[in-house]
Design an enzyme around this catalytic site. Structure first.
Site, PDB file in Angstrom:
ATOM      1  N   TYR A 130      32.264  80.401 -10.461  1.00 26.58           N
ATOM      2  CA  TYR A 130      33.324  80.594 -11.448  1.00 26.58           C
ATOM      3  C   TYR A 130      34.407  79.531 -11.281  1.00 26.58           C
ATOM      4  CZ  TYR A 130      31.042  84.631 -13.223  1.00 26.58           C
ATOM      5  OH  TYR A 130      30.119  85.436 -13.829  1.00 26.58           O
ATOM      6  N   LYS A 183      19.391  83.709  -3.626  1.00 33.22           N
ATOM      7  CA  LYS A 183      18.482  82.616  -3.989  1.00 33.22           C
ATOM      8  C   LYS A 183      18.448  81.600  -2.849  1.00 33.22           C
ATOM      9  CE  LYS A 183      15.715  80.789  -7.138  1.00 33.22           C
ATOM     10  NZ  LYS A 183      14.409  81.441  -7.446  1.00 33.22           N
ATOM     11  N   ASP A 216      15.740  86.097  -9.183  1.00 31.75           N
ATOM     12  CA  ASP A 216      14.850  86.111 -10.344  1.00 31.75           C
ATOM     13  C   ASP A 216      13.844  87.254 -10.241  1.00 31.75           C
ATOM     14  OD1 ASP A 216      14.102  84.559  -8.132  1.00 31.75           O
ATOM     15  OD2 ASP A 216      12.626  83.407  -9.250  1.00 31.75           O
ATOM     16  N   ASP A 240      27.192  89.296 -11.929  1.00 34.36           N
ATOM     17  CA  ASP A 240      27.657  89.421 -13.307  1.00 34.36           C
ATOM     18  C   ASP A 240      26.479  89.656 -14.243  1.00 34.36           C
ATOM     19  OD1 ASP A 240      29.277  89.411 -15.527  1.00 34.36           O
ATOM     20  OD2 ASP A 240      29.828  87.295 -15.396  1.00 34.36           O
ATOM     21  N   ASP A 244      25.140  93.528 -15.912  1.00 31.36           N
ATOM     22  CA  ASP A 244      25.010  93.720 -17.358  1.00 31.36           C
ATOM     23  C   ASP A 244      23.605  94.203 -17.712  1.00 31.36           C
ATOM     24  OD1 ASP A 244      27.600  92.950 -17.775  1.00 31.36           O
ATOM     25  OD2 ASP A 244      27.139  91.291 -19.136  1.00 31.36           O
TER      26      ASP A 244
END
Length: 352
Positions: A130, A183, A216, A240, A244
């Site tokens: 961010y 990751k 993933d 984030d 969602d």
């Protein structure tokens, strides 16, 4: 309990009014003594004060016991020199709200294509990719040439340690299962450190079952079998996106509660945006912000050792579940009620 309420933009005022109604009913039923102190933020504040977040607002929030922030039109606010401050970023960074707690669950009475589940995404909230919050000064995106942009990601040991601790403590209160989402096979240094710290932190909780999954693969597993998960901890951007997805799998992003919490402050915030396309029509789903407010009550009750706030939070969640199960909900999740009517259905259950 003194709570600052900032309605925001778009559907924000509608769902904030609905949430305040539910909170007042809970306050009366559980003798919480809630004081809801409403102030303008976003476009309403920009028109009135020349800034989306007026300078004295942060002090008012710090002096309060909690903050409820309605959705704001963050994409509209691009130039802080012109008073266009992103309210969400401003409070998250200024109050050091490092943990974003995002529960997602299915509800009896609603058809679900992925099976029943009840999980929580614990998202680091202050660094990562961010660009507007991971530098002391300036921005973490650099335009090297007209055709080349470099986006820098910040991962720090203290931030990894504290989000891992929050996730472990939460998992211990639930089904004692922690999943670390990362990751590290590609981001070997940043996510590698995050993974190592999460494992080290979890090792201090021998009752926890701990596993890890690449982000993933986590997305695929969540879609295929979300019931296998309990608490998932991950870095900012991954969290984030993942939260969602899990909220939407529960039936709608409008069902996703969210609490931004730090050591001394917390902010309830709906998981969704300001939805200007349906603003003013009275059809927005208020449940996300209502559940977020319940999380705020639970946080306050836990840290101040006042069980009635924790009980009030549980009662709000139960009232929401019962209303949804009885089909007394907004159109986005198969009901026929408007925003105010859906809030009234939840309120009535609290008052029964």
């Amino acid at each position: 309990m003194h709570v600052v309420v900032l309605p925001g933009d778009g559907i924000g005022p509608e769902i904030t009014t609905a949430t305040s109604q539910v909170l007042r009913a809970a306050s009366e039923q559980f003798q919480l003594g809630l004081v809801l102190d409403e102030h303008a933020v976003g476009h309403a504040s920009l028109a009135r004060f020349g800034t989306t977040v007026r300078p004295d607002l942060l002090g008012l929030v710090k002096a309060a016991d909690g903050l409820i922030l309605g959705p704001t039109a963050t994409f509209d606010f691009k130039d802080e020199a012109r008073g266009e401050i992103n309210p969400s970023r401003h409070f998250r960074k200024s109050l050091d709200l490092f943990a974003n707690i995002r529960p997602a669950r299915t509800y009896p009475g609603r058809t679900n294509r992925v099976g029943d589940f009840d999980l929580v995404v614990v998202r680091e909230n202050t660094e990562g990719f961010y660009a507007d919050r991971n530098m002391e000064e300036g921005n973490a995106e650099l335009r090297v040439t007209p055709d080349v942009v470099i986006s820098m990601r910040r991962i720090t040991r203290p931030c990894c340690e504290r989000i891992a601790e929050v996730a472990c403590q939460l998992a211990m209160k639930r089904r004692k299962h922690l999943t670390i989402v990362h990751k590290a096979n590609v981001l070997r240094m940043g996510d590698g450190m995050f993974l190592d710290i999460c494992k080290a932190t979890a090792s201090r909780y021998p009752e926890l079952a701990v596993d890890e999954v690449l982000v993933d693969a986590a997305m695929a597993h969540v879609v295929r079998e979300p019931g296998r998960f309990d608490v998932l901890v991950t870095t900012n951007m991954f969290g984030d996106i993942l939260s969602d997805l899990t909220a939407e799998l529960s039936g709608s992003l409008g069902l996703g509660g969210a609490l931004n919490m730090g050591a001394d402050h917390a902010m309830a915030q709906a998981a969704h945006g300001s939805a200007p396309d349906i603003a003013g029509r009275g059809i927005a789903n208020p449940v996300s912000l209502i559940l977020s407010a319940a999380l705020l009550l639970d946080w306050h009750g836990t840290r101040t050792r006042q069980p009635r706030f924790v009980s009030a939070a549980a009662a709000i969640e139960a009232a929401v579940a019962d209303a949804i199960g009885q089909g007394q909900s907004t159109q986005d999740i198969g009901g026929s009620l408007g925003t105010a009517e859906a809030a009234a259905a939840i309120t009535a259950r609290l008052q029964a």
